[in-house]
Write a protein that holds these residues in place. Structure first.
Motif, PDB file in Angstrom:
ATOM      1  N   ALA A 103       0.581  -1.078   1.958  1.00 48.07           N
ATOM      2  CA  ALA A 103       0.963   0.023   1.066  1.00 48.07           C
ATOM      3  C   ALA A 103       0.133   0.012  -0.216  1.00 48.07           C
ATOM      4  CB  ALA A 103       2.450  -0.073   0.730  1.00 48.07           C
ATOM      5  N   PHE A 104      -0.140  -1.154  -0.757  1.00 54.44           N
ATOM      6  CA  PHE A 104      -0.991  -1.231  -1.955  1.00 54.44           C
ATOM      7  C   PHE A 104      -2.377  -0.681  -1.657  1.00 54.44           C
ATOM      8  CE2 PHE A 104       0.242  -3.532  -5.878  1.00 54.44           C
ATOM      9  CZ  PHE A 104       1.603  -3.529  -5.659  1.00 54.44           C
ATOM     10  N   GLU A 106      -3.170   1.558   0.735  1.00 53.76           N
ATOM     11  CA  GLU A 106      -3.069   2.998   0.985  1.00 53.76           C
ATOM     12  C   GLU A 106      -2.808   3.808  -0.284  1.00 53.76           C
ATOM     13  OE1 GLU A 106      -0.074   3.800   3.926  1.00 53.76           O
ATOM     14  OE2 GLU A 106      -1.039   2.547   5.435  1.00 53.76           O
ATOM     15  N   CYS A 107      -2.020   3.275  -1.181  1.00 56.11           N
ATOM     16  CA  CYS A 107      -1.578   4.022  -2.373  1.00 56.11           C
ATOM     17  C   CYS A 107      -2.372   3.670  -3.631  1.00 56.11           C
ATOM     18  CB  CYS A 107      -0.090   3.781  -2.618  1.00 56.11           C
ATOM     19  SG  CYS A 107       0.970   4.311  -1.269  1.00 56.11           S
ATOM     20  N   GLY A 109      -2.603   0.900  -5.242  1.00 55.56           N
ATOM     21  CA  GLY A 109      -1.787   0.128  -6.172  1.00 55.56           C
ATOM     22  C   GLY A 109      -2.497  -1.099  -6.715  1.00 55.56           C
ATOM     23  N   THR A 116      -1.983  -8.111  -9.248  1.00 57.86           N
ATOM     24  CA  THR A 116      -1.571  -7.730  -7.895  1.00 57.86           C
ATOM     25  C   THR A 116      -0.812  -8.828  -7.147  1.00 57.86           C
ATOM     26  OG1 THR A 116      -3.375  -6.144  -7.775  1.00 57.86           O
ATOM     27  CG2 THR A 116      -2.391  -6.820  -5.686  1.00 57.86           C
ATOM     28  N   ASN A 154       1.112   4.269  -9.190  1.00 55.06           N
ATOM     29  CA  ASN A 154       0.631   3.915  -7.853  1.00 55.06           C
ATOM     30  C   ASN A 154       1.342   2.672  -7.307  1.00 55.06           C
ATOM     31  OD1 ASN A 154      -1.041   6.093  -7.828  1.00 55.06           O
ATOM     32  ND2 ASN A 154      -2.881   4.945  -8.348  1.00 55.06           N
ATOM     33  N   SER A 158       3.524   2.495  -3.990  1.00 53.40           N
ATOM     34  CA  SER A 158       3.302   1.424  -3.017  1.00 53.40           C
ATOM     35  C   SER A 158       4.616   0.798  -2.564  1.00 53.40           C
ATOM     36  CB  SER A 158       2.399   0.334  -3.617  1.00 53.40           C
ATOM     37  OG  SER A 158       1.136   0.856  -3.952  1.00 53.40           O
ATOM     38  N   ARG A 161       6.108   3.289  -0.180  1.00 49.07           N
ATOM     39  CA  ARG A 161       5.346   3.310   1.075  1.00 49.07           C
ATOM     40  C   ARG A 161       5.597   2.035   1.887  1.00 49.07           C
ATOM     41  NH1 ARG A 161       4.071   5.100   5.566  1.00 49.07           N
ATOM     42  NH2 ARG A 161       2.020   4.565   6.362  1.00 49.07           N
TER      43      ARG A 161
END
Length: 174
Positions: A103-104, A106-107, A109, A116, A154, A158, A161
């Protein structure tokens, strides 16, 4: 002093076993060694970042028995008998990205990436507790971590998502 303790440069060292990402590691550390330093310097797991060194920013967050903790506030000797999961241990057993990592990606993030690892571990624990967060709950889930790039929108996307990905995977396997 136990039979396995030694003294180096006038400082007593303790031989301890840390279980990190499913693997046991024997390390010799002074009692004052922080878990974050043991992970990074003794075990070479540099994914755990140290930002503020006061437990405020959350960059050093790891999972201890599934719960998020600030590794810069815990002594390594206190982590004996606990299962520690760092960002390196979040991948799926087949080596693919976890839902949160996916998800990170894709988005967007990730931002600069310094914070992170702390976000990934925090969100992983958060989604384990609350697999279907509302938008506000997703925001609250990350409220204890600081992003110097201020990419919170974002990161919240994430979280949402990652919840979708996890639910889809669970539906596939049912």
């Amino acid at each position: 002093m136990s039979a396995q303790d030694t003294v180096r440069h006038g400082e007593q060292l303790h031989l301890i076993r840390l279980r990190v990402n499913g693997i046991g590691h024997d390390v010799e550390v002074p009692a004052r060694r922080l878990l974050s330093d043991a992970l990074r310097h003794d075990l070479g797991l540099t994914g755990t970042h140290v930002g503020c060194e006061h437990g405020v920013c959350g960059a050093c967050t790891v999972l201890m028995d599934g719960k998020p903790v600030r590794a810069c506030l815990i002594f390594a000797v206190s982590a004996v008998d606990a299962e520690i999961t760092t960002v390196e241990g979040l991948t799926e057993p087949d080596g693919s990205l976890s839902p949160v990592q996916q998800a990170f990606s894709e988005c967007h993030g990730l931002q600069c990436g310094f914070c992170t690892p702390g976000f990934l571990t925090t969100i992983t624990a958060g989604l384990n507790e609350n697999p279907c967060p509302t938008h506000e709950e997703a925001r609250e889930m990350i409220a204890g971590n600081l992003c110097r790039c201020t990419g919170y929108q974002n990161i919240v996307k994430s979280v949402e998502r990652a919840a979708e990905i996890t639910q889809a995977k669970e539906a596939e396997s049912a």
